[in-house]
Design a protein around this motif. Structure first.
Motif, short mmCIF file in Angstrom:
data_model
loop_
_atom_site.label_atom_id
_atom_site.label_comp_id
_atom_site.label_asym_id
_atom_site.label_seq_id
_atom_site.Cartn_x
_atom_site.Cartn_y
_atom_site.Cartn_z
N PHE A 98 23.30 5.00 -2.02
CA PHE A 98 22.80 3.64 -1.97
C PHE A 98 23.35 3.00 -0.70
O PHE A 98 24.57 2.95 -0.52
N TYR A 296 16.63 -5.18 1.74
CA TYR A 296 18.08 -5.20 1.55
C TYR A 296 18.59 -6.63 1.36
O TYR A 296 18.02 -7.58 1.91
N MET A 322 25.51 -9.09 -6.82
CA MET A 322 24.90 -8.75 -8.10
C MET A 322 23.53 -9.40 -8.25
O MET A 322 22.58 -8.77 -8.73
N SER A 324 21.51 -10.12 -5.85
CA SER A 324 20.61 -9.36 -4.98
C SER A 324 20.16 -8.06 -5.64
O SER A 324 18.98 -7.69 -5.59
N LEU A 325 21.08 -7.37 -6.28
CA LEU A 325 20.74 -6.11 -6.96
C LEU A 325 19.78 -6.36 -8.12
O LEU A 325 18.81 -5.61 -8.31
N GLU A 328 16.30 -6.54 -7.18
CA GLU A 328 15.72 -5.32 -6.61
C GLU A 328 16.09 -5.04 -5.16
O GLU A 328 15.33 -4.41 -4.43
N ARG A 330 17.46 -2.92 -2.33
CA ARG A 330 17.60 -1.46 -2.18
C ARG A 330 18.76 -1.09 -1.27
O ARG A 330 18.98 0.09 -0.97
N ILE A 332 22.64 -3.19 0.50
CA ILE A 332 23.43 -4.40 0.71
C ILE A 332 24.04 -4.33 2.11
O ILE A 332 24.59 -3.29 2.50
N ILE A 368 28.81 -0.08 -7.09
CA ILE A 368 27.48 0.30 -6.58
C ILE A 368 27.41 1.81 -6.41
O ILE A 368 26.43 2.46 -6.79
N LEU A 375 20.80 2.55 -10.12
CA LEU A 375 20.14 1.57 -9.25
C LEU A 375 18.93 2.17 -8.54
O LEU A 375 17.98 1.45 -8.23
N ASN A 376 18.95 3.46 -8.31
CA ASN A 376 17.87 4.11 -7.58
C ASN A 376 16.69 4.52 -8.46
O ASN A 376 15.81 5.26 -8.02
#
Length: 461
Positions: A98, A296, A322, A324-325, A328, A330, A332, A368, A375-376
């Motif tokens: 990631f 991103y 968090m 941002s994640l 969605e 992809r 940071i 992360i 996450l992926n």
């Protein structure tokens, strides 16, 4: 050097498309609203009653979500990078990778790389010309640079086309002098925008056909100032990966901009939820051409601008990441420079200036990295309940729920309702060494102490 606060704020209201968001990401139609911003939508991601949505009918068994379960639109996850030889060769197609980047660093010694790796950084987004690219390569790091640096090779996975051309050059096809801010006149004629020309020119100048992706970062032009058509041109015409930076926690002018352009009350300005809203806005624009690209998140780690009056706090950094994640992101990227405040630095995460925030950055990056395979994966659409901002994933037999308080809501207790048919005795709260009980109706309750608070639940039916 950044130009995050360049440009003027006005009282102008722009016509915006309001993402109607549920679950995670922009998954339904956009509605053109005059005077209502894309950010001014409290509880927009979970405001309906909890339960299954259209397209998510059927029980959710332990084996995984039903085939009819609605998914959040995406670009394809790590497989997206498979179309580019350089990032594919660097391991970017691996579900365990990631991107976690730092903005405009230098890598001169092994100590530089050691400090960055210890903080959880795996990618350099722009490097100084003095950087040792063989050292970057030796340490398994990746780089996106604006020009080919001496000794570059397989570590360079993409080209940075430009930074914030939407702000300093504005939207338009006027001629570009080749200057950047502080170097003289920018556009020809000077009263016209030349941002599209800047991006087009830079894209033409980077090496061709070398298997490297094209990346650009934008700012408040795309996010606030420009009309939708121009913002969409910046986002869709030039890049393979894109981001926008709006420093909600620290910028001296962002709250006034939020009021003038987004109808955002000052009381809701300095909030983690706004970093996620930036992702929503950019995802909405990105979808307009029918071709999705990774977007991103961009988060400051210090005191970015000279005229700012505050530094970001450690818990705010993790909240912004968090959010941002959940929306969605992809990747940071951290803005690693202090141009303001009592401690100036261009290496905040390495130096004394960052001693307060570095542990938080390192910890959220560790999480992360640990959760990268989760996450992926492509997210599922589900409304967990009122006052919640959530993302739902499924990986290797377990469900993962990433959660924060929704924008415009107060901290406090929240009740989650699992998808219909999903049964579990408890939800494990990752990284907190505790569990919460799940009742017979598939509901559980937990508390969020602050606007930046977040929890990650693993539920194994």
């Amino acid at each position: 050097m950044r130009s995050e606060d360049q440009g003027q704020t006005t009282g102008r209201r722009t016509r915006r498309s309001l993402p109607m968001l549920v679950g995670a990401g922009a998954v339904s139609v956009s509605v053109a609203v005059l005077g209502l911003s894309w950010i001014d939508a409290p509880e927009s991601r979970d405001r309906a009653s909890a339960g299954a949505l259209p397209g998510t009918a059927g029980a959710w068994p332990a084996a995984g979500p039903p085939a009819t379960a609605a998914r959040v639109p995406w670009e394809g996850g790590p497989a997206y990078y498979g179309r580019f030889a350089a990032p594919a060769a660097a391991g970017w197609t691996n579900p365990s990778f990631f991107p976690v980047g730092v903005w405009f660093e230098s890598v001169i010694t092994q100590s530089d790389a050691d400090k960055d790796r210890a903080a959880g950084i795996n990618t350099y987004v722009e490097l100084t010309e003095t950087s040792d690219m063989m050292l970057v390569r030796k340490n398994g790091m990746s780089a996106l640079t604006s020009v080919p640096l001496p000794g570059y090779g397989k570590e360079t996975v993409g080209w940075l086309l430009n930074d914030e051309a939407d702000m300093w050059a504005k939207a338009g096809d006027a001629g570009w002098t080749g200057n950047h801010p502080g170097e003289g006149p920018l556009c020809v004629p000077e009263d016209k925008g030349c941002g599209f020309t800047v991006m087009r020119t830079r894209k033409e100048r980077v090496p061709k056909g070398d298997g490297r992706l094209h990346y650009a970062n934008y700012g408040k032009g795309v996010m606030m100032w420009e009309r939708d058509a121009d913002a969409a041109t910046f986002v869709n015409r030039f890049t393979d990966v894109v981001s926008s930076d709006v420093y909600w926690y620290t910028s001296a002018s962002v709250c006034l901009d939020g009021q003038n352009f987004l109808s955002l009350p000052a009381s809701r300005c300095r909030r983690a939820a706004n970093y996620g809203a930036v992702l929503d806005r950019q995802r909405e624009l990105d979808a307009l051409d029918g071709r999705r690209q990774p977007i991103y998140g961009f988060v400051e780690v210090g005191w970015p601008a000279e005229n700012d009056t505050r530094a970001i706090q450690p818990q705010q950094v993790t909240g912004a990441v968090m959010s941002s994640l959940i929306h969605e992101a992809r990747g940071i990227i951290y803005f690693n420079h202090n141009f303001g405040g009592p401690c100036h630095s261009q290496h905040v995460l390495r130096e004394e200036c960052g001693k307060k925030v570095r542990p938080a950055v390192a910890e959220v990056n560790r999480r992360i990295g640990q959760l990268a395979p989760v996450l992926n994966t492509q997210s599922y659409v589900h409304r967990f309940g009122s006052g919640l901002d959530t993302m739902l994933k499924h990986h290797r037999g377990s469900y993962y729920v990433f959660a924060m308080p929704a924008a415009g809501t107060a901290p406090g207790r929240r009740t989650f309702a699992l998808p219909r048919g999903m049964r579990a005795a408890r939800a494990e709260v990752l990284f907190e060494n505790r569990t919460v009980p799940v009742d017979a109706q598939g509901r559980f309750t937990d508390s969020f102490a602050a606007e930046y608070s977040h929890h990650i639940y693993r539920i194994t039916p």
